[in-house]
Motif scaffolding. Structure first.
Motif, mmCIF file in Angstrom:
data_model
loop_
_atom_site.group_PDB
_atom_site.id
_atom_site.type_symbol
_atom_site.label_atom_id
_atom_site.label_comp_id
_atom_site.label_asym_id
_atom_site.label_seq_id
_atom_site.Cartn_x
_atom_site.Cartn_y
_atom_site.Cartn_z
ATOM 1 N N LYS A 194 70.433 47.347 114.345
ATOM 2 C CA LYS A 194 70.405 48.763 113.983
ATOM 3 C C LYS A 194 71.732 49.200 113.376
ATOM 4 C CE LYS A 194 66.832 50.313 117.122
ATOM 5 N NZ LYS A 194 66.618 50.516 118.552
ATOM 6 N N LEU A 246 61.638 43.310 109.860
ATOM 7 C CA LEU A 246 61.533 44.685 109.377
ATOM 8 C C LEU A 246 60.103 45.190 109.350
ATOM 9 C CD1 LEU A 246 60.476 44.208 106.265
ATOM 10 C CD2 LEU A 246 62.867 43.849 105.825
ATOM 11 N N LYS A 259 58.355 46.742 111.481
ATOM 12 C CA LYS A 259 58.145 48.089 112.002
ATOM 13 C C LYS A 259 58.347 49.142 110.911
ATOM 14 C CE LYS A 259 57.177 47.872 116.488
ATOM 15 N NZ LYS A 259 58.027 47.366 117.548
ATOM 16 N N SER A 260 59.241 48.825 109.966
ATOM 17 C CA SER A 260 59.551 49.828 108.947
ATOM 18 C C SER A 260 58.553 49.803 107.798
ATOM 19 C CB SER A 260 60.971 49.609 108.418
ATOM 20 O OG SER A 260 61.040 48.355 107.786
ATOM 21 N N ARG A 270 66.834 43.292 105.198
ATOM 22 C CA ARG A 270 67.204 44.405 106.075
ATOM 23 C C ARG A 270 68.412 45.167 105.564
ATOM 24 N NH1 ARG A 270 65.388 45.335 111.271
ATOM 25 N NH2 ARG A 270 67.292 46.497 111.663
#
Lengths: 495, 321, 320
Positions: free
Chosen positions: A326, A355, A357-358, A411
């Motif tokens: 993060k 990544l 989740k994004s 990311r």
């Protein structure tokens, strides 16, 4: 001297890859013959052919004048050939004696005669001038000692021909010296040795002749006294040393990561350093000096006992990897197979795994976006693959490493830690990875590179930190760094 | 290539298997007015159930127009239900069921009944279903018989109905065990001088019985146990083994219940005093089934009387299984 | 050049086989069955098979999830049995309690398994072996060893109902569960993480996946599905019993393995498991139909498991 081993016009093809192309190689009785080449040059394949583990697609192998027909390790042993693999094949919970005679126990009727085995082991070890505790399980011994046990094992089989596959890869300098002494004494006994390595300096210490392979092709064989280091590099790499590393950048450097008083009991001791935007920070040191542990601590993979990590001047709490991520930290691990990649998943899945989740759309992964991202990094990293749906396990080392890199680039990390980023990948891919690292730093990313390859550290780093026994023992700028200075700090020396 | 070979091999295996099974099937298809009886057993891993199946098959072989198809539940209610369904698919005229607990089967049996196929229990009686009949021994009755026998033996030994006895039950809570032990206890309740000094579970199995009997022998020195009653044969054999180990064989009488072959051998050897035949009811069950199929009336319970085997009649007796 | 081309073709055939080998075996089995006995193809019989595999099928899907993460769940049988007991035992408290109770129990039991496995770093085999005994004991204690007879009238449709009067509702539930879990596995991050964890837990952790949490959820899901299967079982048989699920874990593992799920974790599909359970179901139906005693059935089931694993072994070797 006659040739004990002749490999004639050997070609070995795997589906889609030619690992060896018309290679001819011969070895004289009683010599120490170095086999050199970058990873992927075909050294391991050549050894596998000798071990009976595979057969050449075409070509012939003669051992002591007769065609080699070995099919199993046992057949090879019977011929007096012993192979000491890079990954040692000892049973960790058995002691040295048991390991040396494993599978060939000396028996007294139906029972194992430990006394006799121990006596014979001691004789062998004494003849090599090695002192090892024979009573403890070998897992309690150092890697170097374990390797000596492998050598003793080879001698106990009356091997007249020993192949050592990168024996120095995980040894300290003292241990390497001890190994060379043993190699010399073996040579005096008339044992023929093939010594595989890609460390140049070692070759000049012990080898009589050297053969270089590159990309599966035979480049040449030279007597050791008719060649010097730089011409050997040219043979191995196919280009000059200076062409390998990109120019050091002149980008403005502002601190992004500050580490203060970081400690982890028994591993890290009061580590302080700063990494800047736009620079490549090299971390050197011997294996076991705490380099990887430092990276893992910063990345939250291991718990720390004390210390402060600041990013952009602000203190952050990192308890687990996700916290570090993060904060924009990425970590390309040393061992990509066991820690970096999920081999059974595809390139696309590996690149996007951290990544997901994004890019979800109502709990479901957005396939379109995922493919777009995977495609972007396959292109920009020049990952050689027929499709993004190829499984990671089927890629070459260099391409696997690029996939791991891609995962972090996707990311958009601000700080990227690379642990031995070029281990086990061929020189072409190495250059691409060096260029990538430089490109990243030029774009403002802080690149932290851990490496055991001193030329790489020297060639790439704007600054170098040298670790020793869990501490940072010295810092060198690009201008002042030399191999000698690094070694001085790494092996002891003053602060 | 190997893969293809393995798959082919698999197919061949299946075919060959099917070959042997198929022939049994086809022989019975040719006759006119063929009667098919389905037999559903809870498992086939106990001699009791194996003998029961053999008896029924044997009895059926005497009728050319009757064939028996059988499935077993491998000790799982779910599989037993599946077996019943598979037999229904083939079409059966009557279903014989052997189960220790029928609660899980009740739903399916109700469906069988609704389809107009009569069903009956063999070997173990189970109440509360639409079964036409139940052919079996009566455990409670056997328990009473054994209780009376215990009184008789102790009176002989000690001059009066008194003494210390040990009882080995099967699985605690299991109905068979409760009846076999409970029946005996009902009788013994009238004799205050007969003391049950230990009542323990031997799980119906020889090793468990051996272990618990060893402990009991430790706790009760020589001369303090007058009788041992194990409520099945396997446990009686375990008890005898424990007595042998302790060197105390012959010190006290031991009786079992089941009448399996090894018990009879033990009686011949003088190690076991007596046992009672617990018949798998295969022949008796088949007779009842034929009566039902012929439209004759049968009683709701057909109880097969127990038969005591002891030194006097062991040489002329057949084991129950 | 020619040689290389040939190799490519045979490799394609190989991958084709890996993917569809089991499906092929199923089809072969199907054809053989229908040739041997005309009864097999009767709609009634086929619907019977569909019903017979539904309960174990749902358990197998949960098992597949666990195996995908590289674990194993031996406690599904007792969880199922406890679920069944609760359906019967909670009927006095209304149908909501009788329906939700088993689900909550299954979920909690599974989450507990997962928590112990991840937080104390104990091997799943050991933890769930212990759990198997614990949940059996709980069930026996709760029921005092006796079956609990009767389930709520309104829930019986779950186990006994037939859609359009013919299709067992159980089978529809099984197919729905299979589809839902397959979608989760394929299209959600959670599904992807499941494969990732099984493939390489360390790399997954370093990729920022909360390995422990995902693992715990997976065991929870397995328990939940076992509890759900318990509801179906109880309403089907109209009884709850503490030993209803005995041996079920082995059947579920067998189904997953036959369907191509690797016990090493990281590879396998729900589709494969459905095929696996069909193979087992059809085979035992066939052997019942042609009157082969259970001894042979056991031999056959064993053979199929071994052959399936051999096929997998060949596949593993090829891909390295």
């Amino acid at each position: 001297m006659s040739d004990i081993l002749v490999m004639k016009n050997i070609t070995k093809k795997f589906p889609g890859v030619t690992a060896l192309n018309n290679v001819t190689f011969s070895c004289k009785k009683g010599e120490v013959h170095a086999l050199m080449g970058e990873n992927g040059a075909g050294k391991s394949t050549l050894i596998k052919l000798l071990s009976g583990a595979s057969t050449p697609t075409s070509g012939e192998i003669f051992f002591e004048g007769k065609p080699l027909k070995a099919k199993t390790p046992h057949d090879v042993q019977d011929l007096g050939i012993a192979i000491i693999h890079q990954e040692l094949n000892l049973v960790p919970n058995m002691n040295a004696v048991e390991n040396i005679f494993l599978g060939r126990e000396i028996k007294n009727g139906q029972f194992v005669n430990f006394k006799e085995m121990k006596k014979r082991s001691q004789e062998i070890l004494r003849s090599l001038n090695i002192k090892i505790n024979l009573e403890v399980p070998v897992r309690k011994l150092s890697v170097a000692q374990q390797q000596m046990i492998e050598i003793a094992k080879a001698l106990s089989m009356d091997a007249s021909f020993i192949i050592m596959d990168e024996p120095t890869a995980s040894l300290t300098n003292n241990e390497i010296d001890a190994l060379f002494e043993i190699v010399c004494s073996l040579k005096e006994k008339g044992v023929t040795i093939i010594f595989i390595s890609h460390h140049l300096s070692e070759i000049f210490e012990c080898a009589d002749r050297v053969t270089v392979l590159k990309d599966g092709e035979y480049i040449g064989t030279k007597d050791i006294d008719e060649i010097d280091e730089s011409s050997l590099i040219r043979m191995m790499v196919g280009r000059e040393l200076s062409e390998i590393y990109p120019d050091i950048s002149s980008v403005n450097k502002t601190p992004i990561l500050e580490v203060k008083g970081l400690s982890r009991k028994g591993v890290l001791d009061n580590i302080n350093f700063t990494a800047n935007k736009g620079e490549v920070l090299g971390i050197a040191g011997l294996v076991g000096s705490g380099r990887t542990e430092l990276a893992r601590a910063i990345f939250g993979a291991d718990k720390i006992d004390s210390g402060v990590i600041k990013i952009d001047g602000k203190e952050v709490t990192i308890n687990q990897s996700i916290d570090a991520m993060k904060q924009g930290i990425g970590f390309v691990t040393e061992d990509r197979k066991s820690q970096g990649l999920i081999l059974g998943l595809t390139i696309r899945e590996n690149i996007c795994i951290s990544l997901l989740k994004s890019i979800t759309n109502k709990a479901f992964v957005n396939k379109y976006k995922e493919k777009e991202i995977a495609n972007r990094y396959i292109k920009s990293l020049k990952i050689a693959t027929p499709s993004m749906e190829a499984k990671a396990v089927n890629l070459s080392g260099g391409n696997q490493q690029k996939v791991v890199l891609g995962k972090w680039l996707a990311r958009e990390c601000r700080i990227i830690i690379l642990d031995e980023p070029t281990r086990g990948i061929d020189v072409g891919a190495k250059v691409e990875i060096y260029n990538l690292m430089r490109e990243l730093s030029n774009n403002g990313t802080a690149v932290i590179m851990i490496s055991s390859e001193l030329p790489e550290i020297i060639g790439m780093s704007d600054r170098v930190l040298v670790m020793r026994e869990g501490r940072i023992n010295g810092e060198l700028t690009h201008e002042e760094v030399t191999e000698e200075k690094i070694l001085e700090y790494a092996m002891g020396g003053c602060n | 290539m190997k893969k293809i070979i393995s798959i082919l091999l698999m197919c061949v295996l299946i075919l060959s298997m099917v070959g042997c099974g198929g022939s049994q099937d086809s022989s019975s298809d040719t006759e006119e007015e063929q009667i098919v009886i389905g037999l559903s057993q809870e498992g086939l891993d106990h001699p009791f159930m194996v003998t029961q199946r053999e008896q029924i098959m044997d009895a059926a072989s005497k009728y050319p127009n009757v064939s028996v198809i059988a499935t077993d539940g491998q000790n799982s209610v779910v599989k037993q239900v599946a077996g019943i369904e598979d037999m229904l698919s083939q079409g059966i005229d009557l279903l014989m069921v052997q189960a220790s607990k029928a609660e899980g089967l009740k739903q399916k049996l109700t469906e069988v009944h609704e389809q107009g196929i009569p069903f009956m229990f063999v070997g173990k009686p189970i109440s509360g279903t639409e079964a036409v009949t139940m052919v079996s021994m009566d455990n409670l009755d056997l328990g009473h018989t054994i209780g009376e026998y215990i009184v008789e033996v102790l009176t002989d030994r000690n001059g009066a109905p008194k003494g210390n006895i040990v009882m080995l039950e099967g699985i605690p809570g299991d109905q068979t065990s409760e009846d076999r032990i409970g029946g005996a206890k009902e009788i013994l309740a009238d004799y205050p001088d007969i003391k049950i000094i230990a009542q323990v579970a031997g799980e119906y199995r020889r090793p468990e019985a051996f272990n618990v009997m060893q402990d009991i022998l430790q706790a009760n020195p020589e001369g303090t146990i007058d009788f041992v009653y194990a409520c099945n044969g396997e446990m009686a054999l375990g008890v005898i083994q424990a007595l042998k180990d302790a060197g105390r064989l012959g010190e006290m009488p031991v009786v079992g219940l089941d009448g399996q072959k090894e018990e009879l051998d033990a009686i011949k050897a003088g190690e076991l005093m007596a046992t009672w035949l617990y018949k798998p009811a295969g022949y008796e069950g088949f007779d009842a089934a034929m009566k039902i199929l012929n439209g004759e009336e049968v009683e709701e319970f057909i109880i097969i009387p127990g038969q005591r085997i002891d030194a006097e009649n062991v040489d002329v007796s057949e084991p129950a299984f | 050049m020619e040689e290389i081309n040939n190799k490519k073709n045979s490799m394609h055939l190989g991958t084709y086989f890996e993917k569809y080998g089991m499906l092929l075996l199923l089809l072969v089995l199907f054809v053989i069955c229908s040739l041997i006995t005309p009864v097999f193809l009767k709609p009634g019989n086929l619907l019977n098979i569909a019903r017979q595999i539904s309960i174990i099928g749902i358990v197998s899907i949960g098992m597949t999830l666990v195996i995908l993460t590289g674990g194993i769940d031996l406690s599904v049988g007792p969880i199922l049995a406890c679920g069944a007991l609760l359906v019967a035992g909670l009927k006095e408290y209304g149908i909501v309690a009788a329906f939700v109770g088993p689900l909550i129990f299954g979920l909690c039991a599974g989450l507990l398994n997962g928590t112990v496995i991840t937080k104390f770093k104990v091997q799943p085999f050991i933890v769930t072996l212990g759990a198997m005994s614990i949940y059996t004991g709980l069930g026996l204690t709760y029921s005092k060893g006796h079956p609990i007879i009767g389930t709520p009238e309104m829930l019986r449709f779950i186990g006994q109902g037939k859609v359009f009067g013919v299709i067992p509702f159980q089978a529809i539930l099984f197919i729905s569960v299979a589809i839902i879990i397959a979608i989760i596995l394929k299209y959600t991050p959670f599904g992807r993480y499941t494969y990732a964890i099984g493939g390489n837990p360390e790399a997954s952790k370093l990729s920022g996946i909360n390995v422990d949490r995902v693992t715990i959820y997976i065991y929870g899901l397995s328990g939940l599905l076992a509890g759900f299967a318990g509801i179906i079982m109880a309403t089907h048989l109209n009884v709850g019993e503490a030993r209803l699920g005995t041996g079920m874990e082995m059947d579920a593992i067998a189904a997953a393995v036959i369907g191509g799920t690797s016990l090493k974790g990281g590879s396998g599909t729900i589709f494969g498991t459905v095929i696996g359970i069909l193979v087992i179901g059809i085979l035992s139906n066939l052997l019942n139909l042609i009157n082969v005693p259970s001894y042979a059935q056991m031999i056959f089931k064993g053979l199929i498991i071994v052959v399936a694993t051999v096929l997998q072994g060949l596949h593993d070797k090829k891909s390295v």
